[in-house]
Design an enzyme around this catalytic site. Structure first.
Site, PDB file in Angstrom:
ATOM      1  N   HIS A  65     119.578 -64.601  63.328  1.00  0.00           N
ATOM      2  CA  HIS A  65     118.410 -64.892  62.504  1.00  0.00           C
ATOM      3  C   HIS A  65     118.295 -63.863  61.387  1.00  0.00           C
ATOM      4  O   HIS A  65     119.140 -62.980  61.254  1.00  0.00           O
ATOM      5  CB  HIS A  65     117.140 -65.020  63.347  1.00  0.00           C
ATOM      6  N   HIS A  68     118.675 -60.081  62.170  1.00  0.00           N
ATOM      7  CA  HIS A  68     120.063 -59.633  62.363  1.00  0.00           C
ATOM      8  C   HIS A  68     120.757 -59.546  61.005  1.00  0.00           C
ATOM      9  O   HIS A  68     121.520 -58.623  60.740  1.00  0.00           O
ATOM     10  CB  HIS A  68     120.850 -60.619  63.224  1.00  0.00           C
ATOM     11  N   CYS A 173     111.990 -54.651  82.757  1.00  0.00           N
ATOM     12  CA  CYS A 173     111.880 -55.816  81.860  1.00  0.00           C
ATOM     13  C   CYS A 173     113.249 -56.464  81.790  1.00  0.00           C
ATOM     14  O   CYS A 173     114.212 -55.844  81.328  1.00  0.00           O
ATOM     15  CB  CYS A 173     111.404 -55.411  80.459  1.00  0.00           C
ATOM     16  N   CYS A 176     114.635 -56.708  78.102  1.00  0.00           N
ATOM     17  CA  CYS A 176     115.158 -55.453  77.540  1.00  0.00           C
ATOM     18  C   CYS A 176     116.298 -54.923  78.394  1.00  0.00           C
ATOM     19  O   CYS A 176     117.054 -54.073  77.965  1.00  0.00           O
ATOM     20  CB  CYS A 176     114.108 -54.355  77.494  1.00  0.00           C
ATOM     21  N   CYS A 190     105.650 -55.460  78.760  1.00  0.00           N
ATOM     22  CA  CYS A 190     106.685 -54.852  77.922  1.00  0.00           C
ATOM     23  C   CYS A 190     106.252 -54.990  76.459  1.00  0.00           C
ATOM     24  O   CYS A 190     105.924 -56.092  76.019  1.00  0.00           O
ATOM     25  CB  CYS A 190     108.014 -55.576  78.152  1.00  0.00           C
ATOM     26  N   HIS A 193     108.634 -57.630  74.460  1.00  0.00           N
ATOM     27  CA  HIS A 193     108.691 -59.054  74.792  1.00  0.00           C
ATOM     28  C   HIS A 193     107.387 -59.628  75.305  1.00  0.00           C
ATOM     29  O   HIS A 193     107.292 -60.829  75.545  1.00  0.00           O
ATOM     30  CB  HIS A 193     109.819 -59.296  75.806  1.00  0.00           C
ATOM     31  N   LYS A 340     105.210 -60.932  63.780  1.00  0.00           N
ATOM     32  CA  LYS A 340     106.484 -60.398  64.217  1.00  0.00           C
ATOM     33  C   LYS A 340     107.506 -61.532  64.303  1.00  0.00           C
ATOM     34  O   LYS A 340     107.177 -62.625  64.761  1.00  0.00           O
ATOM     35  CB  LYS A 340     106.307 -59.738  65.586  1.00  0.00           C
ATOM     36  N   LYS A 343     113.650 -63.358  68.141  1.00  0.00           N
ATOM     37  CA  LYS A 343     114.142 -64.520  68.875  1.00  0.00           C
ATOM     38  C   LYS A 343     113.288 -64.807  70.101  1.00  0.00           C
ATOM     39  O   LYS A 343     113.082 -65.944  70.464  1.00  0.00           O
ATOM     40  CB  LYS A 343     115.608 -64.333  69.249  1.00  0.00           C
TER      41      LYS A 343
HETATM   42  N1  MSP Z   1     122.420 -55.759  71.872  1.00  0.00           N
HETATM   43  C1  MSP Z   1     121.386 -54.854  71.509  1.00  0.00           C
HETATM   44  C2  MSP Z   1     121.929 -53.759  70.621  1.00  0.00           C
HETATM   45  C3  MSP Z   1     123.055 -52.969  71.194  1.00  0.00           C
HETATM   46  S1  MSP Z   1     123.681 -51.818  70.058  1.00  0.00           S
HETATM   47  C4  MSP Z   1     124.716 -50.880  70.953  1.00  0.00           C
HETATM   48  C5  MSP Z   1     120.293 -55.611  70.752  1.00  0.00           C
HETATM   49  N2  MSP Z   1     120.631 -56.768  70.196  1.00  0.00           N
HETATM   50  S2  MSP Z   1     119.654 -57.716  69.340  1.00  0.00           S
HETATM   51  O1  MSP Z   1     120.391 -58.952  69.163  1.00  0.00           O
HETATM   52  O2  MSP Z   1     118.382 -57.828  69.971  1.00  0.00           O
HETATM   53  O3  MSP Z   1     119.517 -57.053  67.952  1.00  0.00           O
HETATM   54  C6  MSP Z   1     118.515 -56.112  67.647  1.00  0.00           C
HETATM   55  C7  MSP Z   1     118.675 -55.722  66.203  1.00  0.00           C
HETATM   56  O4  MSP Z   1     118.582 -56.888  65.354  1.00  0.00           O
HETATM   57  C8  MSP Z   1     117.628 -54.786  65.629  1.00  0.00           C
HETATM   58  O5  MSP Z   1     117.823 -53.448  65.973  1.00  0.00           O
HETATM   59  C9  MSP Z   1     117.808 -55.056  64.148  1.00  0.00           C
HETATM   60  O6  MSP Z   1     118.979 -54.496  63.681  1.00  0.00           O
HETATM   61  C10 MSP Z   1     117.951 -56.565  64.129  1.00  0.00           C
HETATM   62  N3  MSP Z   1     116.645 -57.227  64.100  1.00  0.00           N
HETATM   63  C11 MSP Z   1     116.191 -58.133  65.006  1.00  0.00           C
HETATM   64  N4  MSP Z   1     114.975 -58.586  64.603  1.00  0.00           N
HETATM   65  C12 MSP Z   1     114.605 -57.985  63.467  1.00  0.00           C
HETATM   66  C13 MSP Z   1     113.497 -58.104  62.616  1.00  0.00           C
HETATM   67  N5  MSP Z   1     112.510 -58.934  62.850  1.00  0.00           N
HETATM   68  N6  MSP Z   1     113.466 -57.317  61.522  1.00  0.00           N
HETATM   69  C14 MSP Z   1     114.495 -56.436  61.243  1.00  0.00           C
HETATM   70  N7  MSP Z   1     115.554 -56.321  62.039  1.00  0.00           N
HETATM   71  C15 MSP Z   1     115.647 -57.058  63.161  1.00  0.00           C
HETATM   72  O7  MSP Z   1     119.199 -55.095  70.671  1.00  0.00           O
END
Ligand code: MSP
Length: 694
Positions: A65, A68, A173, A176, A190, A193, A340, A343
């Protein structure tokens, strides 16, 4: 370690993004070609440093999304900036594929965890490819090259006595995949989430983190920039004020089979965070590039995963005797209409839709310009459109149009030499030649929005310079010819400098801009953006379409107000397959029209990388007595070895076409979803090669 070898492997050309043989990708060619300049930044030999940047590896339990995409685009921008400086750069991204969550998501989709992870990881990879992200490596935690290093690091830490066996009870959680202390919960839930954690007791292996608490606290005092911006360093320091306890780093294999077994006790698998964090290091081990890149590692993450990166990771590195990262660069969240966006909350915006709607470069520009690094930023479509109109269409686009328009009218589109520069010209020149140093400083300090603003400020000065110098009046008087030459030359140079500085953010359009200036093949680097007079007089400019057409805000507002689902802002159920609101159909054909197509069953007998195109594969297929060569753009989705032996469907009476020097004698059929994920058409029972498909 053979660094020489590693170097030659690493210096393979980064994957181009524009080429593809599959017709199904053609609709994207315009977008992607924007991000594929034909001329690369020059590598300056002097003062070359090294830059290694990482994104988090994303979980494969939901499609990519916009959140990411932001981190990944930002790291792409920062890496491109370092390439422009001539630095030796390496950019790593990838997917996080183990653990309870993925196991459950796979079950929910009636797939094996591996098949499920293959699918979603492929979606991430193809999304990044379609967004023109130039990563150097894409790591998956299910790859053996990663698992091997995880086992080695675990064994090292175990042997040093920092991993012990014990019982643990606490609030966990599942989303997480970590335990929470009572204090960390918000209203008993949490904070990420908003779900109530489960009470769990488990016999696990524990990593003795508490032992390193004062060491980490001292480190954050000695290196105040280690975690930045400061607010996040302060958050970690606050966590370190109280005991941090030991970290449970295993899960019973019986309950969570989907993970890496501990090397000394196969009945336990590695805790997903311990496994995942090591990706940043394991990717380099495999390539023999640890010495070259590890000392320069810069992590980019959002605030959601500050604790694992700010607390667990430096301590893990210390325990494993690996130097700690250079910086942990933490950004805020993108909020969608002040809510916010994540996903798990289900209000997800798809990056490819925005890219298709607004253009890849404009979308990138918005993301970098509208987030102040470290803080949350709000997003909605009118905000994107307004930013594009103001900065890109009005300021930059207009400067180019006005300059090339006047050059066409007064000088037949040919670049004149500057004669005597007057104070107004010198002032504008100064505004641009001072920029690279300022721009670099702002980038290094993570003020990406202000770095862009500094360029736009200079662009606005150039527009004002037109108003002040009034070239249309100079053109009326032959005696002012030399003056007009200087003014036009100054404007062209300003545009050239702006195009270089903006290149990391809008690579495709910056290239297009230089193309219109008639210098599409001139080499460039950041240092050139601070030099004047690099467009040879006599250069013929090539005016083209406006760089960034204005977006009709009223039409956009109307579109948003209409109840019909807008593909760019449609809410997606978490990891559910997406259904298009309405399918677009082609014009009807008769059975005779269809009969003109010849489709046959073929078996792939060999599959190789195309000699001249990174994204293409050259397949040899057998159809009965005949064999054919087929060039196909499926490289990002299939490994050549996995294709050999596959039974596919070939369009056999398609006119042959040469793709990058290799003749393609037909086209294999594949399905493509909205995220660019491909699936080859295969048969559900054995059939003789050459059988006709109708
Ligand atoms: N798999 C773990 C990370 C492991 S790193 C060794 C994880 N994955 S995640 O798919 O949840 O990705 C989290 C990351 O996605 C955030 O740290 C950020 O980089 C990005 N983002 C997810 N949602 C976001 C927003 N709403 N806004 C900005 N960045 C976001 O956590």
């Amino acid at each position: 370690m053979d660094e020489g070898n590693a170097r030659s492997r690493l210096l393979v050309e980064p994957e181009p993004v524009a080429e593809t043989a599959l017709e199904i990708d053609l609709e994207l060619e315009d977008d992607l070609s924007q991000t594929e300049p034909e001329v690369e930044p020059q590598v300056g030999a002097v003062g070359r440093s090294t830059f290694y940047a990482t994104t988090p590896i994303f979980y494969v339990n939901a499609a990519p999304h916009m959140g990411h995409a932001y981190t990944t685009i930002l790291v792409d921008v920062v890496t491109r900036f370092h390439r422009l400086k001539g630095d030796d750069t390496f950019f790593l991204t990838g997917t996080d594929e183990h653990g309870e969550n993925i196991q459950k998501a796979a079950e929910a989709h009636a797939k094996s965890p591996q098949a499920y992870a293959d699918d979603v990881s492929g979606q991430f990879r193809s999304t990044w490819d379609r967004l023109g992200i130039r990563y150097d490596d894409f790591i998956r935690t299910t790859e053996e090259r990663h698992q091997k290093v995880v086992r080695e690091v675990l064994q090292r830490v175990y042997d040093s006595g920092d991993i012990v066996y014990g019982e643990y009870a606490g609030l966990y959680c599942v989303k997480c995949e970590r335990y929470y202390t009572e204090k960390e919960l918000v209203d008993g839930k949490c904070p990420q989430h908003e779900i109530v954690p489960e009470y769990r007791t488990e016999a696990n292996y524990f990593f003795r983190m508490e032992k390193y608490r004062t060491w980490l606290r001292d480190l954050l005092h000695e290196q105040p920039e280690l975690i930045r911006p400061e607010r996040y360093r302060n958050e970690v320091l606050a966590m370190l004020r109280e005991p941090i306890g030991d970290l449970s780093i295993s899960r019973p294999r019986e309950r969570v089979p989907w993970g890496i077994p501990l090397p000394w006790d196969e009945e336990h698998v590695t805790y997903v965070w311990f496994d995942a964090l090591i990706n940043y290091y394991s990717a380099l081990v495999d390539r023999g590039s640890v010495e070259r890149y590890w000392p320069h590692v810069e992590h980019f993450i959002a605030k959601d995963i500050l604790k694992p990166h700010g607390l667990f990771w430096p301590i893990m590195l210390k325990a494993a005797n690996i130097p700690v990262y250079q910086h942990l660069n933490v950004h805020g969240y993108w909020l969608y209409d002040e809510r916010k966006m994540s996903k798990s909350l289900g209000n997800v915006v798809r990056p490819l839709d925005l890219m298709k709607k607004y253009g890849n470069d404009a979308f990138r520009y918005f993301l970098v310009r509208d987030m102040s690094y470290g803080l949350d930023a709000n997003f909605n479509e009118p905000a994107i459109a307004e930013r594009i109109n103001a900065d890109l269409a009005n300021d930059l686009g207009n400067l180019l149009n006005r300059t090339l328009g006047m050059l066409g009218r007064y000088r037949d589109g040919v670049v004149p030499a500057a004669v005597d520069m007057e104070p107004a010209d010198l002032e504008l020149r100064q505004a641009f030649t001072d920029l690279p140093a300022r721009f670099t400083q702002l980038f290094d300090e993570l003020h990406f929005d202000r770095a862009l603003e500094s360029v736009m400020e200079a662009v606005r000065r150039a527009n004002k310079y037109i108003t002040d110098t009034k070239p249309w009046e100079l053109a009326k008087d032959e005696a002012s010819a030399a003056r007009l030459d200087t003014v036009l030359n100054t404007l062209l140079e300003a545009l050239r400098c702006a195009s270089i500085m903006l290149d990391p953010v809008i690579p495709g359009k910056a290239h297009e801009l230089r193309k219109q200036l008639g210098i599409r093949n001139a080499p460039f680097e950041l240092a050139n953006a601070g030099q004047w007079g690099l467009i040879p007089p006599g250069t013929k400019t090539v005016p083209g379409d406006p760089l960034f057409p204005r977006i009709d805000l009223e039409a956009l507002e109307r579109e948003i107000a209409e109840p019909a689902p807008d593909p760019a802002t449609e809410l997606l159920a978490d990891s559910e397959p997406e259904l298009a609101a309405e399918l677009e159909h082609k014009a009807e054909i008769t059975i005779n029209d269809f009969g003109r197509l010849e489709l046959r069953v073929v078996t792939v007998t060999s599959a190789e990388q195309h000699p001249n195109a990174d994204k293409l594969l050259v397949l040899t297929v057998q159809l009965g007595p005949e064999s054919r060569t087929v060039v196909s753009g499926i490289k990002a989705h299939y490994q050549p070895d996995d294709l050999v032996g596959k039974r596919l469907v070939l369009v056999t009476n398609l006119q042959p076409v040469k793709l990058r020097g290799v003749e393609s004698q037909g086209m294999i059929l594949a399905a493509e979803d909205d995220d660019g994920q491909l699936s080859l058409v295969t048969l559900d029972r054995d059939m003789v090669d050459g059988s006709e498909v109708r």
